[in-house]
Design an enzyme around this catalytic site. Structure first.
Site, short mmCIF file in Angstrom:
data_model
loop_
_atom_site.label_atom_id
_atom_site.label_comp_id
_atom_site.label_asym_id
_atom_site.label_seq_id
_atom_site.Cartn_x
_atom_site.Cartn_y
_atom_site.Cartn_z
N LEU A 1 19.12 57.84 35.43
CA LEU A 1 18.71 58.18 36.77
C LEU A 1 19.58 57.41 37.76
O LEU A 1 19.91 56.24 37.53
CB LEU A 1 17.23 57.81 37.00
CG LEU A 1 16.21 58.49 36.08
CD1 LEU A 1 14.80 58.01 36.42
CD2 LEU A 1 16.28 60.00 36.18
N ASP A 2 19.93 58.07 38.87
CA ASP A 2 20.66 57.38 39.92
C ASP A 2 19.85 56.17 40.39
O ASP A 2 18.62 56.14 40.28
CB ASP A 2 20.91 58.31 41.11
CG ASP A 2 21.83 59.47 40.76
OD1 ASP A 2 22.58 59.35 39.78
OD2 ASP A 2 21.79 60.48 41.48
N LYS A 3 20.53 55.21 40.97
CA LYS A 3 19.87 54.01 41.46
C LYS A 3 18.69 54.35 42.38
O LYS A 3 17.61 53.77 42.29
CB LYS A 3 20.87 53.12 42.18
CG LYS A 3 20.27 51.82 42.74
CD LYS A 3 21.32 50.98 43.43
CE LYS A 3 20.72 49.72 44.02
NZ LYS A 3 21.74 48.89 44.73
N THR B 1 16.94 57.13 42.53
CA THR B 1 15.95 58.06 41.96
C THR B 1 14.87 57.29 41.22
O THR B 1 15.15 56.38 40.44
CB THR B 1 16.64 59.05 41.00
OG1 THR B 1 17.66 59.74 41.70
CG2 THR B 1 15.64 60.05 40.45
#
Length: 302
Positions: free
Chosen positions: A133-135, A137
């Site tokens: 997951l993106d930072k 998200t």
């Protein structure tokens, strides 16, 4: 270490052990190549066996798995983990927003998920992220405790055996209210971070559905059928409806939300070893719930 056991069925009678290992236990070619050279890793009826050995119905195959690479050295991290599920093979974790998955993505001195997991598992262990997951998200992701389970789950990604749904808040009244985005994604020129729609990009497919909306915002259900970097953010921006708070593909507005409004909401998958079906959901975090509270046109659906 993880040990697998399999009793040979009549349909495999007379076949080489290799067929059982690859077909029934789903051991990848690279892992099997490694196991062949590990003493006692592959047993047939309790005795070491070559992968060319012929098996008979009722034979018991035992495979002891060990890591194919040493765990990376990670600094101790006291970040509390919201563990939704754990068994011998994997964990499902509800990630907070604005926490990086790896130290190299974190600010100096800031906590990260990989280090927190290494501290939690102990004994030099390190988890394998099935997807990242993106930072910014939040929400659910799977961490495998060994390479075998990691391989199995990675193969299952974007199939009926491992499905993911996200919730997002987009800027504007998204129309039509349901559809598919099939636009290729590649790296944006001159950037190592930003992605864009480009003809020579990788095939990418996203399903979206409006759950509720106002003139200003739309709450969306998003389903990725491929796993490109920033896929959901790029696809919604390409439709003209970037996610609220998305500084990279839309406009940053910290008075609304201090990160892209994206949450990994739901997971369905089959446990690779036990073959047990698993299903989890994670409620929207407070910052997204505040944003959703501004939507009045249709009832919120969780």
């Amino acid at each position: 270490m993880r040990t697998l056991h399999y009793t040979v069925e009549p349909s495999r009678d007379g076949q080489p052990l290799r067929n059982v290992l690859r077909g029934e236990l789903r051991i990848s070619y690279s892992l099997l190549k490694s196991l062949k050279w590990q003493e006692g890793a592959i047993l047939l009826n309790g005795a070491p066996a070559h992968v060319n050995a012929v098996v008979r119905a009722g034979d018991v195959v035992t495979v002891t798995l060990s890591e194919r690479r040493p765990a990376p050295a990670l600094a101790p991290c006291a970040l509390p983990l919201d563990i939704v599920y754990e068994d011998e093979d994997l964990l499902v974790i509800n990630k907070p927003a604005n926490v990086a998955m790896h130290p190299r993505r974190a600010e100096p001195g800031a906590p990260d998920i990989a280090s927190a997991l290494a501290s939690y598992l102990g004994d030099g262990s390190a988890a394998h992220f099935v997807s990242r997951l993106d930072k910014g998200t939040s929400g659910l992701f799977i961490a495998a405790k060994n390479g075998y389970v990691h391989d199995r789950l990675r193969v299952a990604l974007h199939t009926e055996w491992l499905r993911r749904e996200y919730r997002a808040v987009a800027v504007g009244r998204v129309a039509p209210e349901h559809g598919f985005v099939e636009l290729p994604i590649g790296r944006a020129e001159g950037s190592i971070v930003k992605r864009c729609i480009r003809d020579d990009g990788l095939p990418s497919r996203t399903e979206y559905e409006v759950l509720s909306q106002s003139d200003r915002f739309s709450l969306l259900r998003l389903v990725p059928y491929t796993g490109r970097t920033h896929q959901l953010r790029v696809h919604m921006a390409a439709l003209g409806f970037p996610l609220a708070g998305d500084w990279l593909y839309g406009e940053e507005d910290k008075t609304l939300i201090a990160r892209p409004a994206l949450h990994s909401y739901e997971l369905w998958f089959t446990q690779p070893v036990s073959r047990k079906p698993l299903h989890f959901t994670a409620e929207l975090p407070e910052d997204m719930r505040r944003l959703v509270g501004q939507i009045r046109a249709k009832p919120l659906q969780d």
